[in-house]
Design an enzyme around this catalytic site. Structure first.
Site, PDB file in Angstrom:
ATOM      1  N   THR A 287      -4.678   6.161 -21.664  1.00  0.00           N
ATOM      2  CA  THR A 287      -4.748   4.722 -21.218  1.00  0.00           C
ATOM      3  C   THR A 287      -3.197   4.380 -21.602  1.00  0.00           C
ATOM      4  O   THR A 287      -2.559   4.836 -22.491  1.00  0.00           O
ATOM      5  CB  THR A 287      -5.561   4.121 -21.750  1.00  0.00           C
ATOM      6  OG1 THR A 287      -5.316   3.880 -23.179  1.00  0.00           O
ATOM      7  CG2 THR A 287      -6.892   4.233 -21.372  1.00  0.00           C
TER       8      THR A 287
ATOM      9  N   ARG B 149      -2.307  -2.649 -18.428  1.00  0.00           N
ATOM     10  CA  ARG B 149      -3.412  -1.569 -18.123  1.00  0.00           C
ATOM     11  C   ARG B 149      -3.286  -0.572 -17.053  1.00  0.00           C
ATOM     12  O   ARG B 149      -2.734  -0.906 -16.157  1.00  0.00           O
ATOM     13  CB  ARG B 149      -4.669  -2.493 -17.775  1.00  0.00           C
ATOM     14  CG  ARG B 149      -4.764  -3.844 -18.783  1.00  0.00           C
ATOM     15  CD  ARG B 149      -6.171  -4.457 -18.300  1.00  0.00           C
ATOM     16  NE  ARG B 149      -7.311  -3.492 -19.037  1.00  0.00           N
ATOM     17  CZ  ARG B 149      -7.330  -3.685 -20.288  1.00  0.00           C
ATOM     18  NH1 ARG B 149      -6.977  -4.708 -21.088  1.00  0.00           N
ATOM     19  NH2 ARG B 149      -8.549  -2.963 -20.976  1.00  0.00           N
TER      20      ARG B 149
ATOM     21  N   TYR C 274       0.935  -1.148  -0.027  1.00  0.00           N
ATOM     22  CA  TYR C 274       0.016   0.182   0.013  1.00  0.00           C
ATOM     23  C   TYR C 274       0.845   0.999  -0.040  1.00  0.00           C
ATOM     24  O   TYR C 274       1.997   1.262   0.877  1.00  0.00           O
ATOM     25  CB  TYR C 274      -0.871  -0.017   1.261  1.00  0.00           C
ATOM     26  CG  TYR C 274      -2.066  -0.019   0.761  1.00  0.00           C
ATOM     27  CD1 TYR C 274      -2.851   0.832   0.477  1.00  0.00           C
ATOM     28  CD2 TYR C 274      -3.078  -1.099   1.505  1.00  0.00           C
ATOM     29  CE1 TYR C 274      -4.387   0.619  -0.133  1.00  0.00           C
ATOM     30  CE2 TYR C 274      -4.516  -1.251   1.186  1.00  0.00           C
ATOM     31  CZ  TYR C 274      -5.007  -0.339   0.611  1.00  0.00           C
ATOM     32  OH  TYR C 274      -6.285  -0.586  -0.183  1.00  0.00           O
TER      33      TYR C 274
ATOM     34  N   LYS D 201      -3.009   0.674 -25.038  1.00  0.00           N
ATOM     35  CA  LYS D 201      -3.740   0.373 -26.335  1.00  0.00           C
ATOM     36  C   LYS D 201      -2.387   0.385 -27.458  1.00  0.00           C
ATOM     37  O   LYS D 201      -1.967  -0.568 -27.619  1.00  0.00           O
ATOM     38  CB  LYS D 201      -4.697   1.406 -26.843  1.00  0.00           C
ATOM     39  CG  LYS D 201      -5.996   1.461 -25.845  1.00  0.00           C
ATOM     40  CD  LYS D 201      -7.024   2.298 -26.234  1.00  0.00           C
ATOM     41  CE  LYS D 201      -8.327   2.204 -25.414  1.00  0.00           C
ATOM     42  NZ  LYS D 201      -8.419   2.716 -23.886  1.00  0.00           N
TER      43      LYS D 201
ATOM     44  N   GLU E 286      -0.319   4.860  -0.547  1.00  0.00           N
ATOM     45  CA  GLU E 286      -0.943   6.108  -0.885  1.00  0.00           C
ATOM     46  C   GLU E 286      -0.116   7.331  -0.534  1.00  0.00           C
ATOM     47  O   GLU E 286       0.515   7.408   0.299  1.00  0.00           O
ATOM     48  CB  GLU E 286      -2.294   5.987  -0.046  1.00  0.00           C
ATOM     49  CG  GLU E 286      -2.308   5.782   1.168  1.00  0.00           C
ATOM     50  CD  GLU E 286      -2.189   4.473   1.819  1.00  0.00           C
ATOM     51  OE1 GLU E 286      -1.140   3.856   1.509  1.00  0.00           O
ATOM     52  OE2 GLU E 286      -3.139   3.693   2.266  1.00  0.00           O
TER      53      GLU E 286
ATOM     54  N   ASP F 137      -7.426  13.521 -24.795  1.00  0.00           N
ATOM     55  CA  ASP F 137      -7.425  12.066 -24.436  1.00  0.00           C
ATOM     56  C   ASP F 137      -6.877  11.434 -25.544  1.00  0.00           C
ATOM     57  O   ASP F 137      -7.600  10.943 -26.398  1.00  0.00           O
ATOM     58  CB  ASP F 137      -8.810  11.679 -24.057  1.00  0.00           C
ATOM     59  CG  ASP F 137      -9.056  10.287 -23.482  1.00  0.00           C
ATOM     60  OD1 ASP F 137      -7.860   9.481 -23.826  1.00  0.00           O
ATOM     61  OD2 ASP F 137     -10.202   9.948 -23.051  1.00  0.00           O
TER      62      ASP F 137
HETATM   63  C1  LIG Z   1     -10.440   7.648 -25.693  1.00  0.00           C
HETATM   64  C2  LIG Z   1     -10.637   6.783 -24.456  1.00  0.00           C
HETATM   65  N1  LIG Z   1     -10.497   7.180 -23.159  1.00  0.00           N
HETATM   66  C3  LIG Z   1     -10.564   6.456 -22.266  1.00  0.00           C
HETATM   67  C4  LIG Z   1     -10.805   5.263 -22.319  1.00  0.00           C
HETATM   68  C5  LIG Z   1     -10.938   4.437 -21.044  1.00  0.00           C
HETATM   69  O1  LIG Z   1     -10.184   3.588 -20.613  1.00  0.00           O
HETATM   70  P1  LIG Z   1     -10.268   2.287 -19.394  1.00  0.00           P
HETATM   71  O2  LIG Z   1     -11.062   1.209 -20.108  1.00  0.00           O
HETATM   72  O3  LIG Z   1      -8.995   1.951 -18.900  1.00  0.00           O
HETATM   73  O4  LIG Z   1     -11.128   2.936 -18.281  1.00  0.00           O
HETATM   74  C6  LIG Z   1     -10.801   4.553 -23.328  1.00  0.00           C
HETATM   75  C7  LIG Z   1     -11.128   3.147 -23.656  1.00  0.00           C
HETATM   76  O5  LIG Z   1     -12.090   2.528 -24.139  1.00  0.00           O
HETATM   77  C8  LIG Z   1     -10.705   5.530 -24.627  1.00  0.00           C
HETATM   78  O6  LIG Z   1     -10.979   4.824 -25.903  1.00  0.00           O
END
Ligand SMILES: Cc1ncc(COP(=O)(O)O)c(C=O)c1O
Length: 416
Positions: free
Chosen positions: A226, A235, A54, A229, A56, A200
């Site tokens: 993320t 993850r 842990y 991908k 935090e 994003d």
């Molecule tokens: C553009 C975008 N943002 C955020 C996410 C969310 O990611 P997570 O599945 O890790 O919560 C995704 C995944 O599908 C995504 O394509």
């Protein structure tokens, strides 16, 4: 691949299921645009003793004792991410993409503020304003989409909507859009209306890291991605921003959204960041796009309509209903039968419903990780169209399934 010998003895049921999934991944083709294969080193760190701790708080400022090694790991991850993206502030603790985005809203906005993001049925993400997601529940969402004729984002239209709605934050980013984004124009529009600009880049981060697509970090106030991908990392997610927003975002991640960070995954992120700094990653990223463009051209030449006419990144949307009269759900099922994973997806201005839309989304990150190149994309394009056209012919589907398996054997994944 590390043999799971202890697990085999202790829990044969779960062992057998993991083995079955390992075989599925090894002998089937992954075309889901948001999936990829992490390296064995990344998987080893994910299963390491770091998961027991842990921690935090942040390096040097933790709530519990015993952080001497944890701080080292997290600092490595932060330094390597900064090196890749050139961000002033990096937070490597977000557990996944949606919690990372939640932290941005929490750190920069007040509930009820207006947020302008890409419309979900035209390529945006749930966390950019779906009515059932925290974003749609707590904030006033306004959307931009794509132009009906070009099926690309019309930046003049984005500007018009921004001026009309005066958002507190503009989100540039998507889950199902195959064209490059104009970061500078987004910045200009955000400045014009006094909004934060958030990118994003969950889908394209690997292509940015590999320098195939332009890095949005210099244009944005805050960038999330993320790590699983195109990045082919573990993850999770990271947040990047200008230095001055760092303290608010740090508080929003912890204690705002989450408590104990997953340091095993932070170590895995650090390992993967180092992999992405290797020159071979830029070659990989370039190949991902080359493969997507080759596959798109092949499919288009067989009368399968590619939304917007092509792709600048790793993914494309295919209008299977408009082209062959097959719904996205039917196409997904037929392809799964021959060992190819895809996902049904709405296409812009889709006359059909989300659970049985007109399209499928496919992407090349995972098959490129296997080592496939343009030649294989031509083979794959033919396989996809043959499958869709002969989806009711079991003999033909069996034949294609074997061809898919042969291709996988030629490009081994974890059995190298
Ligand atoms: C553009 C975008 N943002 C955020 C996410 C969310 O990611 P997570 O599945 O890790 O919560 C995704 C995944 O599908 C995504 O394509």
């Amino acid at each position: 691949m590390t043999p799971l010998t202890t697990l085999q003895k202790q829990d044969p049921d779960i062992f057998a299921t993991i083995l079955a999934e390992q075989n599925r991944q090894e002998y089937e083709l992954e075309l889901i645009a948001s999936e990829n294969y992490a390296s064995e080193a990344v998987m080893e760190a994910t299963g390491s003793v770091l998961m027991n701790k842990y921690s935090e708080g942040y390096p040097g400022k933790r709530y519990y004792a015993g952080q001497v090694n944890i701080d080292v790991v997290e600092n490595f991850a932060i330094a390597r991410a900064k090196e890749i993206f050139g961000a002033e502030y990096v937070n490597v603790q977000p557990l996944s993409g949606s919690p990372a985005n939640l932290a941005i809203y929490l750190g920069l906005l007040q509930p009820g503020d207006t947020v302008l993001g890409m419309s979900l049925d035209q390529g945006g993400h749930l966390s950019h304003g779906h009515p059932l997601n925290f974003s749609g529940l707590l904030y006033k969402i306004v959307s931009y989409g794509v132009d009906k004729t070009t099926e690309m984002i019309d930046m003049d239209e984005v500007e018009r909507i921004a001026i009309e709605s005066r958002p507190r934050m503009i989100i540039a980013g998507f889950s199902a859009y195959s064209r490059d984004l104009d970061w500078k124009r987004f910045r200009d529009i955000a400045d014009k209306v006094g909004a934060y600009l958030m990118a994003d880049i969950s889908h394209i981060a690997g292509l940015v890291a590999g320098k195939v697509l332009e890095n949005p970090v210099p244009y944005c106030d805050v960038v999330t991605t993320t790590t699983h991908k195109t990045l082919r990392w573990p993850r999770g997610a990271i947040i990047m921003s200008r230095e001055n927003l760092g303290p608010a975002l740090a508080r929003a991640v912890f204690p705002g959204v989450q408590w104990g960070p997953h340091e095993n995954l932070i170590a895995a992120k650090a390992i993967a960041f180092r992999e992405a700094l290797d020159p071979s990653f830029a070659i990989y990223a370039k190949q991902v796009v080359k493969n997507a463009q080759t596959l798109a051209a092949n499919l288009a030449s067989q009368e399968l309509r590619v939304v917007s006419g092509g792709t600048d990144n790793h993914l494309m949307l295919l209008d299977v209903f408009g082209s062959f009269g097959i719904t996205g759900k039917e196409a997904e099922k037929a392809l799964e039968e021959v060992g190819i994973s895809t996902n049904k997806n709405m296409i812009p201005f889709d006359p059909r419903k989300p659970l049985d839309p007109s399209g499928i989304r496919i992407g090349t990150p995972a098959i490129t990780t296997r080592g496939m190149g343009e030649n294989e994309m031509e083979i794959l394009g033919n396989i996809i169209v043959r499958t869709l056209k002969s989806r009711e012919d079991q003999n033909e589907l069996e034949k294609i399934k074997q061809e898919v398996k042969n291709l996988c054997v030629k490009f081994p994944l974890y059995t190298k």
